[in-house]
Scaffold this motif. Structure first.
Motif, PDB file in Angstrom:
ATOM      1  N   LEU A   1      -4.539   6.817   2.601  1.00 11.10           N
ATOM      2  CA  LEU A   1      -4.671   5.841   1.522  1.00 11.10           C
ATOM      3  C   LEU A   1      -5.518   6.377   0.375  1.00 11.10           C
ATOM      4  O   LEU A   1      -5.177   6.202  -0.791  1.00 11.10           O
TER       5      LEU A   1
ATOM      6  N   SER B   1      -7.066   4.495   7.908  1.00 12.69           N
ATOM      7  CA  SER B   1      -6.703   3.076   8.018  1.00 12.69           C
ATOM      8  C   SER B   1      -7.853   2.211   8.512  1.00 12.69           C
ATOM      9  O   SER B   1      -7.906   1.012   8.209  1.00 12.69           O
TER      10      SER B   1
ATOM     11  N   LEU C   1       0.832  -1.204   0.000  1.00  5.40           N
ATOM     12  CA  LEU C   1       0.000   0.000   0.000  1.00  5.40           C
ATOM     13  C   LEU C   1       0.870   1.260   0.000  1.00  5.40           C
ATOM     14  O   LEU C   1       2.019   1.243   0.442  1.00  5.40           O
TER      15      LEU C   1
ATOM     16  N   LEU D   1      -8.456   2.435  -1.543  1.00  2.00           N
ATOM     17  CA  LEU D   1      -9.341   1.645  -0.689  1.00  2.00           C
ATOM     18  C   LEU D   1     -10.306   0.802  -1.524  1.00  2.00           C
ATOM     19  O   LEU D   1     -10.555  -0.367  -1.206  1.00  2.00           O
TER      20      LEU D   1
ATOM     21  N   LEU E   1      -8.320  -2.055  -2.863  1.00  2.65           N
ATOM     22  CA  LEU E   1      -8.037  -3.030  -1.814  1.00  2.65           C
ATOM     23  C   LEU E   1      -9.254  -3.917  -1.553  1.00  2.65           C
ATOM     24  O   LEU E   1      -9.127  -5.142  -1.451  1.00  2.65           O
ATOM     25  N   LYS E   2     -10.415  -3.313  -1.447  1.00  6.31           N
ATOM     26  CA  LYS E   2     -11.634  -4.082  -1.203  1.00  6.31           C
ATOM     27  C   LYS E   2     -11.857  -5.100  -2.313  1.00  6.31           C
ATOM     28  O   LYS E   2     -12.167  -6.272  -2.051  1.00  6.31           O
TER      29      LYS E   2
ATOM     30  N   ALA F   1      -9.551   0.411   5.720  1.00  2.60           N
ATOM     31  CA  ALA F   1      -8.716  -0.655   5.172  1.00  2.60           C
ATOM     32  C   ALA F   1      -8.719  -1.865   6.090  1.00  2.60           C
ATOM     33  O   ALA F   1      -8.858  -3.012   5.640  1.00  2.60           O
TER      34      ALA F   1
END
Length: 275
Positions: free
Chosen positions: A144, A187, A130, A149, A152-153, A190
């Motif tokens: 982020l 965060s 990241l 995000l 990432l998901k 995340a």
């Protein structure tokens, strides 16, 4: 996973272990450590002396002090002596000065997404790199951002909850000491995506000292710098390079050796100093 990443991890063999190094700050030459290249090379020698060569090395940011091309050159040349062909990087805030990380990504971020985030799979572990050093929030907290995000998901969506996850980022993803910017503003979102996984390890740098925290299924671990120490939270007026007696310096610098044993819930994380 990008073709570049897939090519990088071909041919790894033997017991699976890897090493984290962080905050080499090539180009720094103040009193706290006038020769950071030398201590980086000592860290590399320590990695090379491990009983089992690491399958890969992770560098969690601040490769350089001022993100100058010659600093990146020295870092790259030094790392050539590592007994591994596989090194992954995330940027620190010192690596993205002036150009928003363009030089860093051109050298160390080929095949990555967005501002340099990425993931790959190795020996049943899902690794995620990241970037939280761009567009810093108030107080210089990491950030982020919504695009990363969302990525990432989506990246995690296809994985089984039994998959071990290792996340690397420069600024800690837990609130170590927000007064000094030692935390990441967004965060929590995340980390919410990681709660369903049985084993999550988050590796950070930035604060130049080892600190660990376990929160449910997530183990947070910060690494020592190979360059210079910083004061413990609240033990100085502000963070920054901390000068110590020369004979004490190498005791405050070091590397992190991580071992994965299949069917074990947590990874074995061992810090060692350069002393």
């Amino acid at each position: 996973m990008s073709d570049v990443t897939r090519d990088q991890i071909k041919g790894l063999h033997g017991d699976f272990s890897f090493v984290q190094i962080s905050d080499s700050h090539i180009g720094f030459n103040k009193a706290a450590n006038p020769d950071v290249t030398a201590t980086l090379r000592e860290a590399i020698a320590k990695v090379n002396a491990l009983p089992t060569p690491p399958s890969l090395v992770l560098h969690t940011g601040d490769l350089t002090q001022l993100s100058k091309p010659d600093e990146f050159d020295i870092l790259s040349e030094s790392l050539k002596s590592l007994k591994t062909d596989t090194i992954f990087f995330v940027p620190g805030e010192h690596d993205v000065l002036n150009d928003n990380g363009a030089e860093f990504r051109a050298r160390f971020g080929k095949g990555t997404q967005g501002d340099g985030w990425y993931s790959f799979d190795q020996r049943g572990i899902h690794f995620i790199g990241l970037v939280n050093v761009l567009n810093l929030r108030a107080g210089r907290l990491g950030y982020l951002g919504p695009d990363q995000l969302a990525w990432l998901k989506n990246d995690l969506a296809h994985l089984k909850s039994s998959t071990p996850i290792i996340v690397l980022a420069h600024i800690p993803l837990w609130a170590v000491y927000p007064q000094w910017g030692w935390g990441t503003d967004d965060s929590a979102e995340a980390l919410s995506y990681l709660k369903r996984f049985g084993s999550v390890t988050v590796l950070n740098g930035h604060i130049h000292q080892t600190m660990a925290k376990v929160e449910g299924n997530i183990t947070f671990h910060t690494a020592c710098s190979t360059a210079f120490p910083q004061p413990q939270p609240g033990q100085a007026d502000s963070p920054g390079p901390m000068k110590v007696p020369a004979e004490q310096l190498r005791g405050l610098l070091g590397i992190t050796d991580v071992n994965f044993v299949r069917h074990k819930h947590t990874l074995a994380v061992v810090d060692s100093s350069l002393a």
